[in-house]
Design an enzyme around this catalytic site. Structure first.
Site, PDB file in Angstrom:
ATOM      1  N   HIS A 100      37.360  43.688  44.938  1.00 57.18           N
ATOM      2  CA  HIS A 100      36.398  42.824  44.253  1.00 57.18           C
ATOM      3  C   HIS A 100      36.901  41.395  44.104  1.00 57.18           C
ATOM      4  O   HIS A 100      36.120  40.483  43.866  1.00 57.18           O
ATOM      5  CB  HIS A 100      36.032  43.408  42.881  1.00 57.18           C
ATOM      6  CG  HIS A 100      37.087  43.248  41.836  1.00 57.18           C
ATOM      7  ND1 HIS A 100      37.997  44.244  41.531  1.00 57.18           N
ATOM      8  CD2 HIS A 100      37.383  42.206  41.000  1.00 57.18           C
ATOM      9  CE1 HIS A 100      38.784  43.826  40.553  1.00 57.18           C
ATOM     10  NE2 HIS A 100      38.435  42.604  40.218  1.00 57.18           N
ATOM     11  N   ASP A 136      38.581  50.160  45.711  1.00 57.01           N
ATOM     12  CA  ASP A 136      38.741  48.787  45.245  1.00 57.01           C
ATOM     13  C   ASP A 136      40.062  48.191  45.711  1.00 57.01           C
ATOM     14  O   ASP A 136      40.812  47.592  44.938  1.00 57.01           O
ATOM     15  CB  ASP A 136      38.635  48.715  43.717  1.00 57.01           C
ATOM     16  CG  ASP A 136      38.405  47.287  43.236  1.00 57.01           C
ATOM     17  OD1 ASP A 136      37.856  46.481  44.012  1.00 57.01           O
ATOM     18  OD2 ASP A 136      38.801  46.982  42.093  1.00 57.01           O
ATOM     19  N   SER A 157      43.434  40.900  38.061  1.00 56.88           N
ATOM     20  CA  SER A 157      43.003  41.866  39.075  1.00 56.88           C
ATOM     21  C   SER A 157      43.810  41.741  40.357  1.00 56.88           C
ATOM     22  O   SER A 157      44.015  40.639  40.880  1.00 56.88           O
ATOM     23  CB  SER A 157      41.529  41.640  39.406  1.00 56.88           C
ATOM     24  OG  SER A 157      40.714  42.104  38.380  1.00 56.88           O
TER      25      SER A 157
END
Length: 374
Positions: free
Chosen positions: A217, A248, A328
């Site tokens: 993402h 992911d 992230s």
């Protein structure tokens, strides 16, 4: 000298010498280290009795019947008694010190307590924790930080970030930092001046040739991906080698003239709840931020809802190390500096509840994305 109290008192014949010529030599005592306390006490009591008797006899004698002589004899008796008592008490003190009469048990107890405490600490695995942990964390950050990179996602102005925030269960959109219109184009573009910075995240080198692991993402819908590496003034243009939205994960590749520093990928199965963990990333644009916590839980499932639907992620690691938007794709490290997880999501309605993808679930995916064994 022997180990007995020696009485060197020279008796005086009261009938042969007048009061003015009578001499009384002092009592002399020598303490033997082997004398017992009971023997010392008996000797002390016997000597007091002698002194009392002699004082009475002198008081009743012809030359000692005068009042001044009586007072003088009593004073001598008192001084002698005091000296005897001082010697005896000193003997008691010496005997107790030699035999550890008062401190022996305390020392043994202290030693036993120390041994028991050390054994308990070793059994619990917390020996000198306050010192060793601090040193280990500092060393881990120093070694790992150069391998952590900042990733910038550039998109066309008409495109959205592609990830919602505050989805079902309060899970925030996996920590990517969205940029406002005021931030658009601040880093420029090699293709078009119309590209804008849509978000930033984190990644890390796992191969020295320039392969970087991050979250899918972080680079989703990107027209261009730039990577900022510690020690380099200009960012690198990165190639997206492969993506896996289900897990992911994404792999990027940059090229450089020198080998890049790397992080070793460890086995998250070898971790235990309560182990120290370290997160390094770029939360809200604060580059190379380190946060520390413990592994709070394992095998956590969460569901993320966005405009593309629901995404279920299983087997995640939970930690209370602070994870924020921008973390992230960054590494979650163990105390040995090995990557045990990829920081991925945070519960926006709570404090200290973050999640990472465990390395035990990504090995096969990495092989597929890179095209060779890693």
């Amino acid at each position: 000298m022997n180990n007995e109290y020696e009485n060197n008192h020279n008796n005086v014949n009261d009938t042969d010498k007048p009061e003015s010529t009578a001499e009384h030599k002092p009592y002399t005592y020598t303490y033997g280290p082997n004398r017992s306390a009971s023997t010392l006490r008996t000797a002390y009591e016997n000597q007091l009795m002698k002194l009392t008797d002699e004082g009475g006899e002198q008081g009743n004698s012809g030359w000692g019947s005068k009042k001044p002589g009586k007072k003088k004899s009593q004073a001598k008796a008192m001084v002698a008694a005091f000296l005897v008592g001082a010697v005896v008490i000193s003997g008691f003190m010496y005997a107790s010190d030699r035999t550890n009469l008062f401190t022996g048990n305390e020392q043994a107890s202290t030693a036993a307590t120390t041994t028991a405490s050390n054994s308990a600490q070793q059994a619990a695995g917390v020996t000198t924790a306050s010192v060793s942990v601090d040193a280990t964390i500092a060393d881990v950050y120093k070694a790992a930080s150069p391998a952590v990179v900042k990733i910038e996602n550039y998109t066309q102005p008409v495109q959205s970030n592609g990830r919602g925030y505050g989805g079902r269960g309060g899970f925030q959109g996996f920590g990517q930092v969205p940029q406002t219109q005021e931030d658009s184009g601040q880093s420029g573009s090699t293709d078009s001046s119309q590209l804008e910075l849509a978000g930033t995240g984190t990644g890390f080198f796992f191969e020295s040739s320039g392969y970087i692991l991050t979250n899918q993402h972080v680079v989703a819908d990107a027209s261009q991906v730039k990577v900022q590496v510690e020690g380099y003034d200009e960012p690198f243009i990165a190639e997206v080698v492969g993506e896996n939205a289900e897990q992911d994960l994404a792999v990027l590749k940059i090229s450089g003239t020198e080998a890049f520093p790397t992080l070793a990928i460890g086995d998250s199965n070898q971790t235990a709840i309560g182990d120290w963990v370290i997160a390094i990333g770029n939360p809200y644009g604060f580059d190379h931020t380190m946060t520390v916590g413990v592994l709070s839980a394992k095998e956590r499932p969460i569901t993320i809802s966005d405009e593309d639907g629901d995404h279920v992620y299983e087997h995640l690691l939970q930690t209370d190390a602070s994870i924020n938007p921008g973390n992230s794709g960054g590494p979650l490290l163990n105390a040995s500096g090995q990557v045990i997880g990829i920081n991925t999501a945070v519960n926006s309605e709570a404090q200290g509840i973050g999640f990472a993808i465990p390395t035990s679930t990504i090995q096969e995916t990495l092989k597929q994305l890179v095209g060779h064994n890693v």
